[in-house]
Design a protein around this motif. Sequence first.
Motif, mmCIF file in Angstrom:
data_model
loop_
_atom_site.group_PDB
_atom_site.id
_atom_site.type_symbol
_atom_site.label_atom_id
_atom_site.label_comp_id
_atom_site.label_asym_id
_atom_site.label_seq_id
_atom_site.Cartn_x
_atom_site.Cartn_y
_atom_site.Cartn_z
ATOM 1 N N PHE A 58 37.138 86.023 -37.215
ATOM 2 C CA PHE A 58 37.098 87.147 -36.760
ATOM 3 C C PHE A 58 38.331 88.122 -36.694
ATOM 4 N N HIS A 59 38.861 88.696 -37.541
ATOM 5 C CA HIS A 59 40.030 89.588 -37.508
ATOM 6 C C HIS A 59 39.610 91.191 -37.434
ATOM 7 N N THR A 60 40.131 91.667 -36.518
ATOM 8 C CA THR A 60 39.861 93.322 -36.134
ATOM 9 C C THR A 60 41.257 94.009 -36.081
ATOM 10 N N HIS A 61 40.933 95.294 -36.745
ATOM 11 C CA HIS A 61 41.947 96.364 -36.642
ATOM 12 C C HIS A 61 41.253 97.658 -36.295
ATOM 13 N N THR A 62 41.633 98.325 -35.443
ATOM 14 C CA THR A 62 41.188 99.676 -34.824
ATOM 15 C C THR A 62 42.441 100.720 -34.998
ATOM 16 N N GLY A 63 42.021 101.864 -35.716
ATOM 17 C CA GLY A 63 43.116 102.761 -35.931
ATOM 18 C C GLY A 63 42.274 104.158 -36.035
ATOM 19 N N TYR A 64 42.989 105.021 -36.681
ATOM 20 C CA TYR A 64 42.782 106.486 -37.061
ATOM 21 C C TYR A 64 42.819 106.640 -38.431
ATOM 22 N N LEU A 65 41.875 107.476 -39.005
ATOM 23 C CA LEU A 65 42.056 108.057 -40.180
ATOM 24 C C LEU A 65 41.366 109.394 -40.301
ATOM 25 N N ASN A 66 42.540 110.425 -40.528
ATOM 26 C CA ASN A 66 42.015 111.829 -40.232
ATOM 27 C C ASN A 66 41.701 112.052 -38.886
ATOM 28 N N GLU A 67 42.296 111.535 -37.744
ATOM 29 C CA GLU A 67 41.864 111.556 -36.359
ATOM 30 C C GLU A 67 40.466 111.014 -35.839
ATOM 31 N N LYS A 68 39.850 110.290 -36.984
ATOM 32 C CA LYS A 68 38.675 109.613 -36.795
ATOM 33 C C LYS A 68 39.042 108.232 -36.336
ATOM 34 N N LYS A 69 38.527 107.639 -35.449
ATOM 35 C CA LYS A 69 38.565 106.366 -34.785
ATOM 36 C C LYS A 69 37.662 105.272 -35.600
ATOM 37 N N LEU A 70 38.258 104.426 -36.279
ATOM 38 C CA LEU A 70 37.583 103.617 -36.807
ATOM 39 C C LEU A 70 37.888 101.915 -36.478
ATOM 40 N N THR A 71 37.071 101.124 -36.564
ATOM 41 C CA THR A 71 37.265 99.766 -36.266
ATOM 42 C C THR A 71 36.757 99.028 -37.704
ATOM 43 N N VAL A 72 37.635 98.200 -38.147
ATOM 44 C CA VAL A 72 37.353 97.281 -39.231
ATOM 45 C C VAL A 72 37.467 95.848 -38.860
ATOM 46 N N ILE A 73 36.417 94.741 -38.812
ATOM 47 C CA ILE A 73 36.396 93.710 -38.296
ATOM 48 C C ILE A 73 35.574 92.663 -39.510
ATOM 49 N N SER A 74 36.279 91.479 -40.000
ATOM 50 C CA SER A 74 35.718 90.375 -40.670
ATOM 51 C C SER A 74 34.646 89.644 -39.983
ATOM 52 N N THR A 75 33.596 89.634 -40.549
ATOM 53 C CA THR A 75 32.572 88.828 -40.103
ATOM 54 C C THR A 75 32.281 87.371 -40.559
ATOM 55 N N GLY A 76 33.267 86.942 -41.626
ATOM 56 C CA GLY A 76 32.836 85.749 -42.289
ATOM 57 C C GLY A 76 31.493 85.884 -42.914
ATOM 58 N N ILE A 77 31.106 84.516 -43.556
ATOM 59 C CA ILE A 77 30.092 84.519 -44.482
ATOM 60 C C ILE A 77 28.891 84.408 -43.699
ATOM 61 N N GLY A 78 27.607 84.842 -43.873
ATOM 62 C CA GLY A 78 26.279 84.271 -43.386
ATOM 63 C C GLY A 78 25.733 85.068 -42.358
ATOM 64 N N THR A 79 24.511 85.180 -42.101
ATOM 65 C CA THR A 79 23.837 85.795 -40.926
ATOM 66 C C THR A 79 24.008 85.225 -39.522
ATOM 67 N N ASP A 80 24.413 83.838 -39.696
ATOM 68 C CA ASP A 80 24.703 83.121 -38.475
ATOM 69 C C ASP A 80 26.161 83.745 -37.786
ATOM 70 N N ASN A 81 26.923 84.275 -38.515
ATOM 71 C CA ASN A 81 28.058 84.981 -38.015
ATOM 72 C C ASN A 81 27.815 86.346 -37.783
ATOM 73 N N ILE A 82 26.757 87.065 -38.416
ATOM 74 C CA ILE A 82 26.400 88.177 -38.065
ATOM 75 C C ILE A 82 25.860 88.268 -36.899
ATOM 76 N N ASP A 83 25.173 87.152 -36.578
ATOM 77 C CA ASP A 83 24.547 87.128 -35.130
ATOM 78 C C ASP A 83 25.482 87.271 -33.938
ATOM 79 N N ILE A 84 26.711 86.440 -34.196
ATOM 80 C CA ILE A 84 27.725 86.603 -33.416
ATOM 81 C C ILE A 84 28.472 87.975 -33.043
ATOM 82 N N VAL A 85 28.648 88.341 -34.513
ATOM 83 C CA VAL A 85 29.574 89.784 -34.404
ATOM 84 C C VAL A 85 28.812 90.884 -33.864
ATOM 85 N N LEU A 86 27.445 91.105 -34.056
ATOM 86 C CA LEU A 86 26.769 92.144 -33.566
ATOM 87 C C LEU A 86 26.633 92.099 -32.409
#
Length: 302
Positions: A58-86
Amino acid sequence: MPLAPSELILNEDGSIYHLCLRPEDIAKTIIFVGDPERVPQVSKHFDRITVRRNKREFHTHTGYLNEKKLTVISTGIGTDNIDIVLNELDALVNIDFESRTIKKERTILDIVRIGTSGAVQPDIPVDSFLLSEFALGLDGLMHHYQHQLDGKQQLAKAFVSQTKWAKEKAVPYSIPCDENLKDHFTSNHIRFGVTVTNTGFYGPQGRNLRLRASNLAFFEQLTSFRYGDHQITNLEMETSGIYLLASLLGHRAVSLNAILANRATGAFSIKASETVQELIQYALDRLASAGTEPFTSKTEKL
């Protein structure tokens, strides 16, 4: 009643257990990628990065693009990981960590998956983009949560009937994408489809190496399935979990797929990295054009 420490697990620094994030670390618009190495491939386009965190996959970067705040996060593979992340992202915005209680006002997140996928219909070319209008989950995650989705399972029920789905397997379920996000990402560069989310990459997707898949007719069943105007277009391993939990938790989600393989023709992209970069740029351009606010109102009364 406060949530017990065994249910809401926090680290010593006050961050959520697996993601190691605090509430102030994330934006209201979040991009999901599977591969941790894809996180900087997205965030390199940001004007500035304000948060970098990583733990396990789980790697996360948060920043700004054209003043819009965005987060990008790696979930890994599979719905088991999605269950954790979400669940943990929802906790960051909708649970008060000090009192360990659920907030009275709900914050809505906009979630955009940028992932890779394999097509199952011969007319879908590699290196094209596909938006998952529906997810058909073969992973069983829905059955671990209380829900009121049984009356909306016509597509899944048709799939079970047409494929004579084995009773010993998890019952499939179907979830649509968010219509507002779908409209925002619609263009002549992207097609719509029904995405099947599998529990694995080999046997669960009908691949045979040293082990033989239990259902040798699986691929043919996928390609021949029809429900009204809908047909199954592609396979991957996360979208149904994203759509399910976003729906149950009151968030909005859309899944964008770079088609790198076509299982029907046997083709695989010779420019996979370039195609993924093009989809990243497409998604970021659409997100940046939305302005600085989330696609939804920030809060909603419970």
